[in-house]
Design a protein around this motif. Structure first.
Motif, PDB file in Angstrom:
ATOM      1  N   GLN A 126       0.838  -1.209   0.000  1.00 21.18           N
ATOM      2  CA  GLN A 126       0.000   0.000   0.000  1.00 21.18           C
ATOM      3  C   GLN A 126       0.868   1.253   0.000  1.00 21.18           C
ATOM      4  O   GLN A 126       0.625   2.206  -0.749  1.00 21.18           O
ATOM      5  CB  GLN A 126      -0.922  -0.001   1.218  1.00 21.18           C
ATOM      6  N   GLY A 127       1.887   1.253   0.870  1.00 21.88           N
ATOM      7  CA  GLY A 127       2.781   2.401   0.926  1.00 21.88           C
ATOM      8  C   GLY A 127       3.587   2.562  -0.346  1.00 21.88           C
ATOM      9  O   GLY A 127       3.798   3.686  -0.834  1.00 21.88           O
ATOM     10  N   MET A 128       4.042   1.451  -0.911  1.00 22.15           N
ATOM     11  CA  MET A 128       4.837   1.505  -2.137  1.00 22.15           C
ATOM     12  C   MET A 128       3.995   2.031  -3.307  1.00 22.15           C
ATOM     13  O   MET A 128       4.509   2.723  -4.191  1.00 22.15           O
ATOM     14  CB  MET A 128       5.388   0.119  -2.471  1.00 22.15           C
ATOM     15  N   ARG A 129       2.706   1.713  -3.334  1.00 21.04           N
ATOM     16  CA  ARG A 129       1.850   2.216  -4.412  1.00 21.04           C
ATOM     17  C   ARG A 129       1.759   3.747  -4.361  1.00 21.04           C
ATOM     18  O   ARG A 129       1.755   4.426  -5.397  1.00 21.04           O
ATOM     19  CB  ARG A 129       0.456   1.604  -4.314  1.00 21.04           C
ATOM     20  N   GLY A 130       1.661   4.272  -3.146  1.00 20.87           N
ATOM     21  CA  GLY A 130       1.637   5.727  -3.012  1.00 20.87           C
ATOM     22  C   GLY A 130       2.935   6.345  -3.502  1.00 20.87           C
ATOM     23  O   GLY A 130       2.925   7.372  -4.187  1.00 20.87           O
ATOM     24  N   LYS A 131       4.049   5.707  -3.165  1.00 21.16           N
ATOM     25  CA  LYS A 131       5.346   6.202  -3.631  1.00 21.16           C
ATOM     26  C   LYS A 131       5.436   6.122  -5.153  1.00 21.16           C
ATOM     27  O   LYS A 131       5.986   7.011  -5.810  1.00 21.16           O
ATOM     28  CB  LYS A 131       6.474   5.400  -2.986  1.00 21.16           C
ATOM     29  N   ALA A 132       4.933   5.037  -5.730  1.00 21.64           N
ATOM     30  CA  ALA A 132       4.977   4.876  -7.187  1.00 21.64           C
ATOM     31  C   ALA A 132       4.175   5.973  -7.872  1.00 21.64           C
ATOM     32  O   ALA A 132       4.593   6.524  -8.903  1.00 21.64           O
ATOM     33  CB  ALA A 132       4.453   3.496  -7.581  1.00 21.64           C
ATOM     34  N   ARG A 133       3.007   6.315  -7.327  1.00 21.04           N
ATOM     35  CA  ARG A 133       2.178   7.367  -7.932  1.00 21.04           C
ATOM     36  C   ARG A 133       2.894   8.711  -7.927  1.00 21.04           C
ATOM     37  O   ARG A 133       2.679   9.539  -8.813  1.00 21.04           O
ATOM     38  CB  ARG A 133       0.844   7.472  -7.183  1.00 21.04           C
ATOM     39  N   ARG A 134       3.750   8.936  -6.922  1.00 18.87           N
ATOM     40  CA  ARG A 134       4.488  10.200  -6.837  1.00 18.87           C
ATOM     41  C   ARG A 134       5.844  10.123  -7.527  1.00 18.87           C
ATOM     42  O   ARG A 134       6.643  11.051  -7.432  1.00 18.87           O
ATOM     43  CB  ARG A 134       4.667  10.589  -5.363  1.00 18.87           C
ATOM     44  N   GLY A 135       6.119   9.000  -8.194  1.00 21.40           N
ATOM     45  CA  GLY A 135       7.382   8.858  -8.906  1.00 21.40           C
ATOM     46  C   GLY A 135       8.568   8.654  -7.986  1.00 21.40           C
ATOM     47  O   GLY A 135       9.713   8.924  -8.378  1.00 21.40           O
ATOM     48  N   GLU A 136       8.334   8.154  -6.766  1.00 25.06           N
ATOM     49  CA  GLU A 136       9.410   8.000  -5.784  1.00 25.06           C
ATOM     50  C   GLU A 136       9.860   6.560  -5.603  1.00 25.06           C
ATOM     51  O   GLU A 136      10.749   6.281  -4.803  1.00 25.06           O
ATOM     52  CB  GLU A 136       8.961   8.574  -4.428  1.00 25.06           C
ATOM     53  N   LEU A 137       9.246   5.630  -6.334  1.00 18.73           N
ATOM     54  CA  LEU A 137       9.654   4.226  -6.278  1.00 18.73           C
ATOM     55  C   LEU A 137      10.571   3.939  -7.454  1.00 18.73           C
ATOM     56  O   LEU A 137      10.343   4.432  -8.561  1.00 18.73           O
ATOM     57  CB  LEU A 137       8.418   3.318  -6.345  1.00 18.73           C
ATOM     58  N   HIS A 138      11.607   3.128  -7.216  1.00 17.43           N
ATOM     59  CA  HIS A 138      12.537   2.780  -8.289  1.00 17.43           C
ATOM     60  C   HIS A 138      11.746   2.247  -9.485  1.00 17.43           C
ATOM     61  O   HIS A 138      10.888   1.366  -9.331  1.00 17.43           O
ATOM     62  CB  HIS A 138      13.527   1.722  -7.800  1.00 17.43           C
ATOM     63  N   PRO A 139      12.016   2.762 -10.696  1.00 12.73           N
ATOM     64  CA  PRO A 139      11.202   2.384 -11.860  1.00 12.73           C
ATOM     65  C   PRO A 139      11.282   0.906 -12.229  1.00 12.73           C
ATOM     66  O   PRO A 139      10.384   0.399 -12.923  1.00 12.73           O
ATOM     67  CB  PRO A 139      11.766   3.257 -12.986  1.00 12.73           C
ATOM     68  N   ALA A 140      12.313   0.204 -11.780  1.00  9.38           N
ATOM     69  CA  ALA A 140      12.423  -1.220 -12.106  1.00  9.38           C
ATOM     70  C   ALA A 140      11.569  -2.092 -11.198  1.00  9.38           C
ATOM     71  O   ALA A 140      11.450  -3.298 -11.432  1.00  9.38           O
ATOM     72  CB  ALA A 140      13.886  -1.669 -12.021  1.00  9.38           C
TER      73      ALA A 140
END
Length: 205
Positions: free
Chosen positions: A140-154
């Motif tokens: 859940q937390g990682m999805r929020g980071k992904a939406r903000r472009g803060e999760l590693h793209p790989a």
């Protein structure tokens, strides 16, 4: 007055159960779940074997109570320290340090998790649900980071959550084998790689 009298037996029973769970936790940590005996647990709790069985039917019931108590402690600690994902990395470092203060409990957890991989083990359901819950919360937390472009793209959020759990478990196992090993630095480094655009709390320009 009537309410006070009604609460009395319940309070004593709750306190007695808590004492038995504490004794079981100590015995499991010292001897392992398989070798720990109900008589040893009863002696540590200061009651008779029959008295223990009045509160818990068997060792499997005690194991469930010990695991539930550990979960409550961990979740309360997490809720007090992680208001959002930006606080996750510092919390994970603190959590590992906290676990290092009780290596026998860390060892018990790892041994039980491995043993519980067998479907017939009494803790199989608990560990399966516990790991699923943890992956879901991390994801859940990682999805929020992904939406903000803060999760590693790989990394996909669910993949990041699964790998994070594996890293946490693996670091603790390695530390039990070599207690001079730094495991706090690596978890922080892993989080920086996983969330390269996210600043840790307190980071300045």
């Amino acid at each position: 007055m009537t309410q006070a009298r009604a609460r009395g037996p319940y309070t004593k029973t709750a306190a007695r159960r808590a004492e038995i769970v504490r004794a079981a936790r100590e015995s499991f940590a010292e001897h392992g779940f398989t070798k720990a005996s109900l008589r040893d647990i009863a002696e540590r709790a200061g009651i008779t074997h029959a008295g223990l069985l009045h509160h818990f039917r068997n060792k499997d019931d005690l194991l469930a109570a010990v695991l539930a108590e550990r979960d409550i402690e961990e979740r309360r600690y997490a809720e007090s320290r992680v208001p959002d994902m930006d606080h996750l990395a510092p919390y994970l470092g603190d959590m590992l340090r906290h676990h290092q203060e009780a290596p026998e409990l860390m060892r018990l957890w790892i041994e039980l998790a491995a043993a519980a991989s067998r479907p017939e083990h009494p803790a199989h359901g608990y560990f399966a649900e516990r790991y699923a819950w943890g992956r879901d919360r991390f994801a859940q937390g990682m999805r929020g980071k992904a939406r903000r472009g803060e999760l590693h793209p790989a990394l996909a959020p669910d993949e990041a959550a699964t790998v994070l759990q594996a890293v946490l478990n693996g670091l603790q196992l390695q530390w039990l084998l070599d207690q001079d090993l730094d495991i706090v630095g690596p978890i922080r480094a892993f989080m920086r790689v996983t969330l390269p655009q996210a600043a840790e709390p307190g980071d300045g320009p």
